[in-house]
Enzyme design. Structure first.
Site, PDB file in Angstrom:
ATOM      1  N   LYS A 189      64.584  -4.875 -18.280  1.00 15.44           N
ATOM      2  CA  LYS A 189      65.462  -4.911 -17.110  1.00 15.44           C
ATOM      3  C   LYS A 189      66.001  -6.338 -16.891  1.00 15.44           C
ATOM      4  O   LYS A 189      65.527  -7.291 -17.532  1.00 15.44           O
ATOM      5  CB  LYS A 189      64.678  -4.399 -15.895  1.00 15.44           C
ATOM      6  CG  LYS A 189      64.226  -2.928 -16.028  1.00 15.44           C
ATOM      7  CD  LYS A 189      63.361  -2.517 -14.833  1.00 15.44           C
ATOM      8  CE  LYS A 189      62.977  -1.048 -14.881  1.00 15.44           C
ATOM      9  NZ  LYS A 189      62.138  -0.658 -13.708  1.00 15.44           N
ATOM     10  N   TYR A 210      68.771   7.271 -13.275  1.00 18.41           N
ATOM     11  CA  TYR A 210      67.856   7.338 -12.127  1.00 18.41           C
ATOM     12  C   TYR A 210      68.150   8.528 -11.223  1.00 18.41           C
ATOM     13  O   TYR A 210      67.900   8.467 -10.017  1.00 18.41           O
ATOM     14  CB  TYR A 210      67.915   6.034 -11.329  1.00 18.41           C
ATOM     15  CG  TYR A 210      67.130   4.893 -11.964  1.00 18.41           C
ATOM     16  CD1 TYR A 210      65.779   5.036 -12.271  1.00 18.41           C
ATOM     17  CD2 TYR A 210      67.734   3.669 -12.229  1.00 18.41           C
ATOM     18  CE1 TYR A 210      65.059   3.988 -12.845  1.00 18.41           C
ATOM     19  CE2 TYR A 210      67.015   2.613 -12.799  1.00 18.41           C
ATOM     20  CZ  TYR A 210      65.675   2.788 -13.107  1.00 18.41           C
ATOM     21  OH  TYR A 210      64.956   1.745 -13.666  1.00 18.41           O
ATOM     22  N   ASN A 235      60.105  -5.214 -11.964  1.00 16.40           N
ATOM     23  CA  ASN A 235      58.952  -4.909 -12.814  1.00 16.40           C
ATOM     24  C   ASN A 235      59.250  -4.928 -14.320  1.00 16.40           C
ATOM     25  O   ASN A 235      58.559  -4.290 -15.112  1.00 16.40           O
ATOM     26  CB  ASN A 235      58.256  -3.615 -12.356  1.00 16.40           C
ATOM     27  CG  ASN A 235      59.149  -2.405 -12.442  1.00 16.40           C
ATOM     28  OD1 ASN A 235      60.255  -2.477 -12.982  1.00 16.40           O
ATOM     29  ND2 ASN A 235      58.678  -1.285 -11.924  1.00 16.40           N
ATOM     30  N   HIS A 271      61.477  -0.716 -18.289  1.00 10.56           N
ATOM     31  CA  HIS A 271      61.463   0.727 -18.071  1.00 10.56           C
ATOM     32  C   HIS A 271      60.929   1.409 -19.317  1.00 10.56           C
ATOM     33  O   HIS A 271      61.218   0.993 -20.432  1.00 10.56           O
ATOM     34  CB  HIS A 271      62.887   1.255 -17.816  1.00 10.56           C
ATOM     35  CG  HIS A 271      62.957   2.756 -17.877  1.00 10.56           C
ATOM     36  ND1 HIS A 271      62.675   3.553 -16.794  1.00 10.56           N
ATOM     37  CD2 HIS A 271      63.209   3.603 -18.905  1.00 10.56           C
ATOM     38  CE1 HIS A 271      62.774   4.825 -17.154  1.00 10.56           C
ATOM     39  NE2 HIS A 271      63.105   4.887 -18.433  1.00 10.56           N
ATOM     40  N   GLU A 309      66.667  10.629 -21.575  1.00 10.30           N
ATOM     41  CA  GLU A 309      67.134   9.246 -21.424  1.00 10.30           C
ATOM     42  C   GLU A 309      67.766   8.706 -22.714  1.00 10.30           C
ATOM     43  O   GLU A 309      68.751   7.978 -22.663  1.00 10.30           O
ATOM     44  CB  GLU A 309      65.967   8.363 -20.963  1.00 10.30           C
ATOM     45  CG  GLU A 309      65.527   8.723 -19.541  1.00 10.30           C
ATOM     46  CD  GLU A 309      64.310   7.950 -19.046  1.00 10.30           C
ATOM     47  OE1 GLU A 309      64.044   8.015 -17.834  1.00 10.30           O
ATOM     48  OE2 GLU A 309      63.617   7.300 -19.861  1.00 10.30           O
TER      49      GLU A 309
HETATM   50  P1  DAT Z   1      58.464   3.808 -13.436  1.00  9.84           P
HETATM   51  O1  DAT Z   1      59.495   2.730 -13.690  1.00  9.84           O
HETATM   52  O2  DAT Z   1      57.064   3.269 -13.544  1.00  9.84           O
HETATM   53  O3  DAT Z   1      58.687   5.040 -14.288  1.00  9.84           O
HETATM   54  P2  DAT Z   1      59.555   5.327 -11.218  1.00  9.84           P
HETATM   55  O4  DAT Z   1      60.254   6.174 -12.233  1.00  9.84           O
HETATM   56  O5  DAT Z   1      58.751   6.036 -10.188  1.00  9.84           O
HETATM   57  O6  DAT Z   1      58.617   4.246 -11.913  1.00  9.84           O
HETATM   58  O7  DAT Z   1      60.635   4.445 -10.442  1.00  9.84           O
HETATM   59  C1  DAT Z   1      61.701   3.840 -11.152  1.00  9.84           C
HETATM   60  C2  DAT Z   1      61.864   2.428 -10.646  1.00  9.84           C
HETATM   61  O8  DAT Z   1      62.270   2.435  -9.284  1.00  9.84           O
HETATM   62  C3  DAT Z   1      60.585   1.594 -10.667  1.00  9.84           C
HETATM   63  O9  DAT Z   1      60.384   0.965 -11.917  1.00  9.84           O
HETATM   64  C4  DAT Z   1      60.804   0.612  -9.571  1.00  9.84           C
HETATM   65  C5  DAT Z   1      61.641   1.375  -8.570  1.00  9.84           C
HETATM   66  N1  DAT Z   1      60.804   1.958  -7.515  1.00  9.84           N
HETATM   67  C6  DAT Z   1      60.030   3.063  -7.601  1.00  9.84           C
HETATM   68  N2  DAT Z   1      59.398   3.311  -6.453  1.00  9.84           N
HETATM   69  C7  DAT Z   1      59.795   2.338  -5.598  1.00  9.84           C
HETATM   70  C8  DAT Z   1      59.494   2.030  -4.237  1.00  9.84           C
HETATM   71  N3  DAT Z   1      58.664   2.781  -3.509  1.00  9.84           N
HETATM   72  N4  DAT Z   1      60.086   0.925  -3.700  1.00  9.84           N
HETATM   73  C9  DAT Z   1      60.926   0.157  -4.417  1.00  9.84           C
HETATM   74  N5  DAT Z   1      61.263   0.403  -5.708  1.00  9.84           N
HETATM   75  C10 DAT Z   1      60.687   1.469  -6.280  1.00  9.84           C
HETATM   76 MG    MG Z   2      60.158   6.479 -14.261  1.00 10.65          MG
END
Ligand code: DAT
Ligand code: MG
Length: 149
Positions: free
Chosen positions: A9, A49, A112, A115, A126
């Site tokens: 990212k 997303y 973070n 991805h 994806e």
């Molecule tokens: P991951 O990236 O571990 O698959 P995810 O698919 O649940 O996690 O979410 C996608 C991204 O969105 C994640 O890397 C960071 C952001 N995100 C997820 N939950 C969040 C939250 N509660 N507050 C802020 N950003 C969040």
């Molecule tokens: Mg995810």
């Protein structure tokens, strides 16, 4: 052989972590089969997303993910979807185990670093969003005979 979609990212790119991320997956024995360096267009962010578009954090997530270039990759190997998620660590770096990418290089959920697809089904979805089938390169790595028994 299983494939997954991985993406460094904008924070990871800006902090010079592309090489570190590639090194970790290479050393594990996984094989890169496609890559692209680009700033994600809005339409592809919405598609990628889709499950989060209605969530309160989405505007911030979209601003972050389009704030700079990303490094997109497809990787291949046995059980790569599960293993890569384990290597990446928990979504919130505050709870990510040391030794994982997020546990070693990040502090906050909104920054973070990387991805990774969360299931084989998601990976296929994806990969298809970001790459054309002809962009995926099939080849044999010379160390495969010492990785797979
Ligand atoms: P991951 O990236 O571990 O698959 P995810 O698919 O649940 O996690 O979410 C996608 C991204 O969105 C994640 O890397 C960071 C952001 N995100 C997820 N939950 C969040 C939250 N509660 N507050 C802020 N950003 C969040
Ligand atoms: Mg995810």
């Amino acid at each position: 052989m299983e494939r997954t979609f991985l993406m460094v990212k904008p924070d990871g790119v800006q902090r010079g972590l592309i090489g570190e991320v590639i090194t970790r997956f290479e050393r594990r024995g996984f094989k890169m089969v496609a890559s692209r360096f680009e700033r994600l267009p809005d339409a592809r962010v919405m598609e990628h997303y889709a499950e989060h578009v209605q969530k309160p954090f989405f505007p911030g997530l979209k601003a972050y993910i389009t704030s700079g270039p990303c490094f997109l990759m497809v990787w291949e190997g046995k059980d790569i979807v599960k293993i890569s998620r384990d290597m990446i660590g928990a979504t919130n770096p505050a709870g990510a185990a040391p030794g994982t990418i997020r546990g070693d290089y990040a502090l906050e959920i909104g920054m973070n670093v990387i991805h990774g697809s969360d299931s084989v089904e998601t990976a296929n979805r994806e990969i298809a969003i970001h790459f054309k089938p002809e962009e995926l390169v099939s080849y044999t790595r010379i160390d495969e005979q010492y990785l797979y028994e």
